[in-house]
Design an enzyme around this catalytic site. Structure first.
Site, PDB file in Angstrom:
ATOM      1  N   HIS A 115       0.975  -1.289  -0.108  1.00  0.00           N
ATOM      2  CA  HIS A 115       0.122  -0.482   0.050  1.00  0.00           C
ATOM      3  C   HIS A 115       0.560   0.845   0.127  1.00  0.00           C
ATOM      4  O   HIS A 115       0.509   1.876   0.208  1.00  0.00           O
ATOM      5  CB  HIS A 115      -0.691   0.146   1.318  1.00  0.00           C
ATOM      6  CG  HIS A 115      -1.928  -0.927   1.194  1.00  0.00           C
ATOM      7  ND1 HIS A 115      -3.660  -1.152   0.498  1.00  0.00           N
ATOM      8  CD2 HIS A 115      -1.742  -2.206   2.167  1.00  0.00           C
ATOM      9  CE1 HIS A 115      -4.044  -2.275   1.081  1.00  0.00           C
ATOM     10  NE2 HIS A 115      -3.199  -2.770   1.360  1.00  0.00           N
ATOM     11  N   ASN A 125     -10.141  -3.297   2.491  1.00  0.00           N
ATOM     12  CA  ASN A 125      -9.674  -2.631   1.281  1.00  0.00           C
ATOM     13  C   ASN A 125     -11.176  -2.452   0.821  1.00  0.00           C
ATOM     14  O   ASN A 125     -12.574  -2.476   1.534  1.00  0.00           O
ATOM     15  CB  ASN A 125      -9.746  -4.220   0.979  1.00  0.00           C
ATOM     16  CG  ASN A 125      -7.669  -4.219   1.015  1.00  0.00           C
ATOM     17  OD1 ASN A 125      -7.314  -3.463   1.042  1.00  0.00           O
ATOM     18  ND2 ASN A 125      -7.881  -5.596   0.723  1.00  0.00           N
ATOM     19  N   TYR A 166       1.397  -3.903  12.373  1.00  0.00           N
ATOM     20  CA  TYR A 166       0.678  -3.031  11.628  1.00  0.00           C
ATOM     21  C   TYR A 166       1.784  -1.691  12.996  1.00  0.00           C
ATOM     22  O   TYR A 166       2.786  -1.099  12.461  1.00  0.00           O
ATOM     23  CB  TYR A 166      -0.490  -2.427  11.360  1.00  0.00           C
ATOM     24  CG  TYR A 166      -0.852  -2.546  10.193  1.00  0.00           C
ATOM     25  CD1 TYR A 166      -1.510  -3.958  10.615  1.00  0.00           C
ATOM     26  CD2 TYR A 166      -0.872  -2.570   9.480  1.00  0.00           C
ATOM     27  CE1 TYR A 166      -1.793  -5.058   9.352  1.00  0.00           C
ATOM     28  CE2 TYR A 166      -1.806  -2.720   8.103  1.00  0.00           C
ATOM     29  CZ  TYR A 166      -2.281  -3.982   8.450  1.00  0.00           C
ATOM     30  OH  TYR A 166      -2.387  -4.525   7.336  1.00  0.00           O
TER      31      TYR A 166
END
Ligand code: NDP
Ligand code: HEM
Length: 485
Positions: A56, A129, A336
């Protein structure tokens, strides 16, 4: 020079006399060692880049608002989901997945839909998404998957053999790869995509009841897509330009926010594993419930500071909101924050785009750039428990403890192989929903890549399409054979 200009300074605030010439020993002589301003400029320039996101990397973001239209107070104590009309500031970043920062906005790729709600009790992120499902149901395969979809490590070129070889060996990807190869695979712009939490998340209420929830953000601009041929004629930055210009013009894009809600009891007996992110909950079982509107109405002021330094994490939850036992989601709870510490630094949550809009008080101290949020660098106690309550030292808030979650009865810690958990039915359902024109686009897009693969990979993929639907398999086989002449 206009006298309205402000004085130019060094980064330490001292006025700069000359920003055009270095100091030299004579008109034709060398630059001298006392040019500290030159050195500051060059040294800072050398440090302008941080690592791009490993996935991304290319994306566009904007600020906006979430307006609740239906109270969710029966399901959650979350303070921003109580009264219809309540508004919460949000930040939404769209992205492609596989390409680098300078790749095209028009890749055939899922589009990231990463949403940060700045609530009064902390930041809640839905890092989703534009697809309701994902390619995998276990995070342990994520690095392999991404390696196979990115460029070939030797040629640095797209590698259809690797893409399909991974899918041939992982039939669980079929549902998502069918969406990717469908007409939806290349959106016209970020304004024309839906967003999905994809994962099952949760809400919990004051009675200690938990509900499993999937979030759906349906574009009010309508789904619009491009064929491969149309996409090839667009400039790489087209989606970024579309987003910035539409917001600058006051044409604010918006999405209708819906949820699907399942009780814990229903989940125990549901015919589909509700925590399998390769599957949807059919609408006939769990209809969409409309709960709000999302609007984007302000562009970022600085692309690097806000877009590149934005840090979204599925682990960012707030009281009343939780995660679920989805194996993929569990892996993401670790991945993350780790990525942000590497990419941005330990204090990434103090950067304005990531900083909560509510007070932050804790005993974390120091690290690079500590003190952007003054209360965290505070002079008060830096340990807990302590006896400093009278001085406002932070203390735990036990009433935000999430209700306990029952585990499966007599569960054993072991390796449970779920690779064959119905990989085909929902891909088949999707295929059957498509018009003849959509089916044609789908099989053509598949054949573009699959016809370049080895026979063993082609054969394995044909069998997967057959398992989803006989006609799906037949059409792909025919088209691949046509290409091979
Ligand atoms: P429904 O007929 O109730 O819903 C079908 C959904 O598919 C609609 O939400 C539509 O939403 C979406 N859709 C249409 N074309 C495509 C496409 N090419 N790619 C992705 N989504 C598309 O059926 P079910 O709920 O029984 O689901 C049937 C299939 O629809 C599923 O197997 C799944 O592939 C797909 N789907 C299901 C969703 C769900 O949450 N149940 C969500 C999205 C897709 P819209 O046009 O607004 O995007
Ligand atoms: C970004 C890992 C699955 C959506 C990222 C990043 C990492 C990552 C490391 C870069 C983060 C950063 O540097 O800021 C993983 C892992 C996964 C996984 C390990 C599986 C275990 C998924 C799934 C979705 C998703 C299933 C969607 C449903 C996103 C989005 C971003 C992202 C939207 C971009 C966030 C942004 O705009 O900054 N992922 N991911 N990922 N991922 Fe995942």
């Amino acid at each position: 020079m206009s006298n309205k200009r402000c004085p130019m300074t060094t980064s330490a605030g001292a006025p700069v006399a000359n920003d055009n010439q270095s100091r030299t020993a004579g008109a034709r002589g060398p630059v001298t060692f006392d040019n500290h301003y030159l050195f500051e400029k060059l040294a800072h320039f050398n440090r302008e880049r941080i690592p791009e996101r490993v996935v991304h990397a290319r994306g566009s973001a904007a600020y906006g608002t979430f307006t609740l239209t239906k109270s969710l107070s029966d399901y959650t104590v979350a303070d921003f989901l109580q009264e219809p009309g309540q508004q919460t500031d949000i930040f939404l970043r769209f992205s492609t997945v596989g390409g680098g920062q300078d790749s095209s906005d028009y890749a055939r790729d899922p589009r990231g839909f990463a949403l940060k709600f700045y609530t009064d009790r902390g930041n809640w992120d839905i890092v989703g998404n534009n697809t309701p499902v994902f390619f995998l149901r276990d995070g342990i395969k994520f690095p392999d998957f991404i390696h196979s979809q990115k460029k070939n490590p030797r040629t640095n070129l797209p590698d259809p053999q690797a893409i399909y070889e991974f899918w041939a060996n992982n039939p669980q990807s079929l549902h998502q790869s069918t969406i990717l190869m469908s007409d939806r695979g290349i959106p016209l712009s970020y304004r024309h995509v839906n967003g999905y939490s994809s994962h099952t998340l949760s809400l919990w209420n004051e009675k200690g009841e938990r509900f499993w929830v999937k979030w759906h953000f349906k574009t009010n601009q309508g789904i619009k897509t491009l064929t491969n041929e149309e996409a090839a004629t667009r400039p790489a930055f087209g989606a970024q330009q579309d987003l910035v210009e539409s917001i600058d013009k006051g044409e604010f894009p918006s999405w209708t926010v819906n949820v699907q809600i399942m009780t814990e009891e229903e989940a125990k007996n549901y015919r589909i594993n509700p925590f399998d992110v390769t599957k949807v909950w059919p609408h006939s079982d769990y209809p969409l419930i409309e709960v709000g509107q999302l609007e984007l109405n302000r562009n970022v002021d600085n692309f690097f500071a806000e877009n590149e330094q934005a840090a979204f994490a599925p682990s960012n939850v707030v009281p009343g909101v939780g995660v679920s036992p989805d194996r993929m989601l569990q892996a993401r709870l670790l991945a993350y924050q780790d990525a942000h510490r590497y990419r941005i630094g330990a204090n990434y949550n103090q950067i304005p785009v990531n900083a909560p809009r509510c007070p932050v008080h804790n005993y974390q101290r120091d690290g690079a750039f500590a003190g952007i949020t003054p209360s965290i660098a505070g002079s008060g106690a830096n340990f807990y428990p302590n006896n400093r309550g009278d001085n406002g030292a932070p203390a735990e808030v036990p009433d935000v403890q999430e209700p306990p979650m029952a585990l499966e009865h007599d569960a054993w810690l072991d390796i449970y192989d779920n690779r064959d958990d119905d990989n085909f039915s929902q891909a088949g359902d999707l295929f059957c929903m498509m018009s003849e024109d959509q089916k044609n686009q789908l099989v053509n897009n598949i054949a573009d890549g699959l016809s370049q693969c080895t026979l063993d990979v082609q054969q394995a993929m044909f069998e997967q399409y057959d398992s989803a639907h006989e006609y799906y398999g037949k059409r792909v086989r025919q088209e691949v054979l046509n290409r091979l002449g």
